[in-house]
Design a protein around this motif. Structure first.
Motif, PDB file in Angstrom:
ATOM      1  N   UNK A  20       0.840  -1.199   0.000  1.00  0.00           N
ATOM      2  CA  UNK A  20       0.000   0.000   0.000  1.00  0.00           C
ATOM      3  C   UNK A  20       0.875   1.248   0.000  1.00  0.00           C
ATOM      4  N   UNK A  21       0.399   2.291  -0.678  1.00  0.00           N
ATOM      5  CA  UNK A  21       1.025   3.594  -0.589  1.00  0.00           C
ATOM      6  C   UNK A  21      -0.065   4.658  -0.615  1.00  0.00           C
ATOM      7  N   UNK A  22       0.308   5.903  -0.374  1.00  0.00           N
ATOM      8  CA  UNK A  22      -0.647   7.001  -0.366  1.00  0.00           C
ATOM      9  C   UNK A  22      -0.353   7.948  -1.517  1.00  0.00           C
ATOM     10  N   UNK A  23      -1.340   8.781  -1.848  1.00  0.00           N
ATOM     11  CA  UNK A  23      -1.158   9.768  -2.898  1.00  0.00           C
ATOM     12  C   UNK A  23      -0.118  10.801  -2.503  1.00  0.00           C
ATOM     13  N   UNK A  24      -0.136  11.188  -1.223  1.00  0.00           N
ATOM     14  CA  UNK A  24       0.818  12.155  -0.688  1.00  0.00           C
ATOM     15  C   UNK A  24       0.793  12.055   0.830  1.00  0.00           C
ATOM     16  N   UNK A  25       1.581  12.885   1.500  1.00  0.00           N
ATOM     17  CA  UNK A  25       1.681  12.816   2.956  1.00  0.00           C
ATOM     18  C   UNK A  25       0.405  13.248   3.663  1.00  0.00           C
ATOM     19  N   UNK A  26      -0.499  13.926   2.953  1.00  0.00           N
ATOM     20  CA  UNK A  26      -1.694  14.473   3.586  1.00  0.00           C
ATOM     21  C   UNK A  26      -2.941  13.639   3.323  1.00  0.00           C
ATOM     22  N   UNK A  27      -2.823  12.604   2.524  1.00  0.00           N
ATOM     23  CA  UNK A  27      -3.992  11.837   2.098  1.00  0.00           C
ATOM     24  C   UNK A  27      -4.034  10.477   2.766  1.00  0.00           C
ATOM     25  N   UNK A  28      -5.229  10.083   3.203  1.00  0.00           N
ATOM     26  CA  UNK A  28      -5.428   8.747   3.748  1.00  0.00           C
ATOM     27  C   UNK A  28      -5.910   7.765   2.693  1.00  0.00           C
ATOM     28  N   UNK A  29      -6.100   8.235   1.456  1.00  0.00           N
ATOM     29  CA  UNK A  29      -6.532   7.352   0.378  1.00  0.00           C
ATOM     30  C   UNK A  29      -5.470   6.280   0.117  1.00  0.00           C
ATOM     31  N   UNK A  30      -5.927   5.070  -0.153  1.00  0.00           N
ATOM     32  CA  UNK A  30      -5.027   3.928  -0.287  1.00  0.00           C
ATOM     33  C   UNK A  30      -4.826   3.550  -1.752  1.00  0.00           C
ATOM     34  N   UNK A  31      -3.566   3.438  -2.156  1.00  0.00           N
ATOM     35  CA  UNK A  31      -3.195   2.897  -3.465  1.00  0.00           C
ATOM     36  C   UNK A  31      -2.688   1.480  -3.215  1.00  0.00           C
ATOM     37  N   UNK A  32      -3.476   0.485  -3.588  1.00  0.00           N
ATOM     38  CA  UNK A  32      -3.154  -0.911  -3.283  1.00  0.00           C
ATOM     39  C   UNK A  32      -2.730  -1.625  -4.570  1.00  0.00           C
ATOM     40  N   UNK A  33      -1.468  -1.991  -4.614  1.00  0.00           N
ATOM     41  CA  UNK A  33      -0.903  -2.734  -5.746  1.00  0.00           C
ATOM     42  C   UNK A  33      -1.249  -2.078  -7.084  1.00  0.00           C
ATOM     43  N   UNK A  34      -1.040  -0.762  -7.149  1.00  0.00           N
ATOM     44  CA  UNK A  34      -1.211  -0.039  -8.396  1.00  0.00           C
ATOM     45  C   UNK A  34      -2.620   0.393  -8.708  1.00  0.00           C
TER      46      UNK A  34
END
Length: 553
Positions: A20-34
């Motif tokens: 998992x990664x985030x869009x930026x340091x301020x976002x809780x939105x999840x980018x899961x495996x692309x």
């Protein structure tokens, strides 16, 4: 346990996992495996949440005091979950304390409703309240939270005698009732409400004033009935409703005359964006534990959606989509333990989406092999389809909310396959090492077209394909004074979208590109050290390579 910024946050904890990664340091939105954030299925007590973030993710979406447990499936999820492409986040709220009621034993109300306890928390940023107690053959639970950003800002500007040019607050509540009417029947009612309100006023004097008014929130209600006709058989029925709404108003003001009644002169340049999602669902599933080697599950769901999206500027409608499609689906899943060393899950999900002519079938298969008592080798393959998507574009720098749309008539639903192969090894002393590789080819994705034609035959969307792939390593320690995890991922996500719809993919025009959340290397760590039974120290760290960005032209 992971360190928290201001408050505990389930989503920010997930961001510290290698998948998992985030869009930026301020976002809780999840980018899961692309996969983009809208590809994650977020469930709260079996009800989908369409915008599970308060502004910027600074506060957790759900009050941590109200959460009983959470399940995160980063990929390869089975056929009981549908309608999304990347992951499943399944959150269950707490049930109240059914014991230790405060009423006297001879009170007439004690058998039906009582109070076990109530507690509150007040800080400069927010106030929380939690109450629970016995309910008829069960329990009830309530939690509420409100921020004080608006009151702090008001006090500051009054103290400094300055004009207050912004205002923001949010509140949310959770309520749950659970009752075991008999050994065969359990009923649970769950409700969630949340609202964000943001106002910003800038400019004035030598420049026109600009007013922003943003409001968005979620409402959910669900009623769940679990029926146990036999010890090895469960019938579960859920009736739910989820509503997500968003409204933004952006207006230029030439002058504002202060009097008993303010007189406002607008330039007429007013931008409005409205988005409403109303989801009413009815589903049932049966689970039959035939024996230790075989488990059978089947179910169906009927979902009625009402979605409205509108963009207007200077009194003219730019885009307006208003659709009310239904989604009918059914699934089967068999869990088979072939022998002590091999177990498999075989499933299929069939869906009829009203705005698409064909019935879509998504088969799925996963297997685990135990060649050694401390080693598991696992693999899965599946097809996944998605019928709702958000129109947040890759060239947007800031993502605060999601703008949801159904797949419109004439377009194919978004689809992908997932190929996953991995291994997990227990090294002793509470240490687990896992390694996973994945490959996700998207046969269809949708985005807003760069060339918009408001005619009926042209809806303003462009179709494309994508490929996401990566390798993930996670080393986790759960025992001892020092525990936590270290994760590393190597990944790639590339998109190809024919934005100008000329039938040719032109890389020079930005139609073949790395997604903005393409981060080749990512390193995450969380460490906890227990000084004593009452004191511990936690630290987390994230390092990743830069994200690509191509400015729009």
């Amino acid at each position: 346990m992971a360190p928290a910024f201001i408050e505990d946050d389930i989503f920010r904890t997930f961001q510290l996992l290698p998948s998992v990664m985030s869009l930026n340091d301020f976002s809780a939105a999840l980018i899961v495996r692309g996969g983009s954030p809208d590809e994650n299925l977020v469930l709260l007590d079996n009800t989908q949440i369409y915008n599970p973030y308060h502004i910027g993710g600074i506060f957790s979406t759900f009050n941590a005091d109200a959460v009983s447990n959470s399940e995160f499936i980063s990929g390869g999820f089975q056929s009981e979950y549908g309608g999304h492409l990347s992951s499943v986040i399944n959150i269950t709220t707490r049930e109240g304390n059914s014991k230790n009621g405060k009423l006297p034993d001879d009170h007439w109300l004690k058998d039906y409703l009582d109070l076990s306890g109530i507690q509150g928390e007040i800080s400069l940023l927010s106030t929380k309240i939690l109450a629970e107690g016995p309910f008829y053959k069960g329990s009830w639970f309530f939690s509420g939270r409100r921020t004080w950003f608006d009151q702090m800002a008001k006090a500051y500007y009054q103290f400094t005698d300055q004009k207050q040019n912004w205002n923001y607050y949010f509140w949310d509540t959770n309520f749950k009732i659970h009752s075991d009417l008999s050994s065969e029947h359990q009923f649970t009612y769950s409700q969630y409400s949340g609202l964000d309100d943001l106002n910003i006023n800038v400019g004035g004097i030598d420049f026109p004033e600009i007013d922003f008014v943003w409001t968005w929130g979620n409402r959910t209600n669900s009623l769940n009935w679990r029926y146990f006709p036999a010890s090895d058989f469960i019938l579960e029925t859920t009736l739910s409703r989820a509503k997500y709404f968003f409204d933004v108003n952006f207006e230029f003001i030439v002058s504002r005359e202060s009097s008993i009644i303010d007189t406002i002169q607008s330039t007429g340049f007013e931008a409005i964006i409205d988005n409403i999602v109303d989801d009413q669902s009815f589903n049932q599933k049966i689970t039959w534990y035939f024996n230790d080697q075989f488990k059978f599950m089947a179910g169906w769901e009927y979902k009625i959606l009402s979605l409205d999206y509108k963009e207007a500027f200077a009194g003219s409608t730019i885009r307006h989509w208003d659709q009310s499609p239904y989604i009918a689906s059914t699934f089967l899943k068999n869990t088979i333990r072939l022998n002590p060393l091999v177990s498999c899950e075989i499933g299929v999900r069939a869906t009829k989406y009203e705005l698409y002519q064909k019935i879509i079938t998504d088969p799925r298969l996963s297997c685990k092999i135990y060649p050694h008592p401390n080693l598991i080798i696992k693999g899965s393959w599946g097809q996944y389809s998605q019928y709702l998507f958000t129109i947040n574009q890759d060239d947007q720098l800031l993502r605060i909310v999601d703008f949801w749309q159904p797949i419109l008539e004439g377009y194919e639903p978004q689809r992908t396959q997932q190929f996953i192969l991995g291994a997990e090894y227990w090294a002793g002393y509470g240490i687990t090492v896992s390694l996973d590789a994945y490959y996700k080819p998207y046969s269809n994705i949708l985005d807003l077209s760069k060339v918009f034609n408001p005619s009926e035959s042209e809806q303003g969307f462009a179709s494309g394909t994508a490929v996401a792939k990566g390798i993930e390593l996670l080393v986790k320690k759960t025992e001892g004074k020092l525990n936590g995890w270290v994760g590393y991922s190597l990944s790639s996500i590339k998109k190809s979208v024919d934005y100008n719809k000329n039938g040719i993919l032109e890389e020079s025009l930005g139609e073949v590109y790395k997604a903005k959340y393409d981060v080749p290397h990512s390193f995450n760590t969380v460490m906890n050290y227990h000084l004593s039974k009452k004191h511990s120290i936690s630290i987390s760290g994230v390092y990743h390579t830069g994200q690509p960005f191509t400015p729009p032209s």
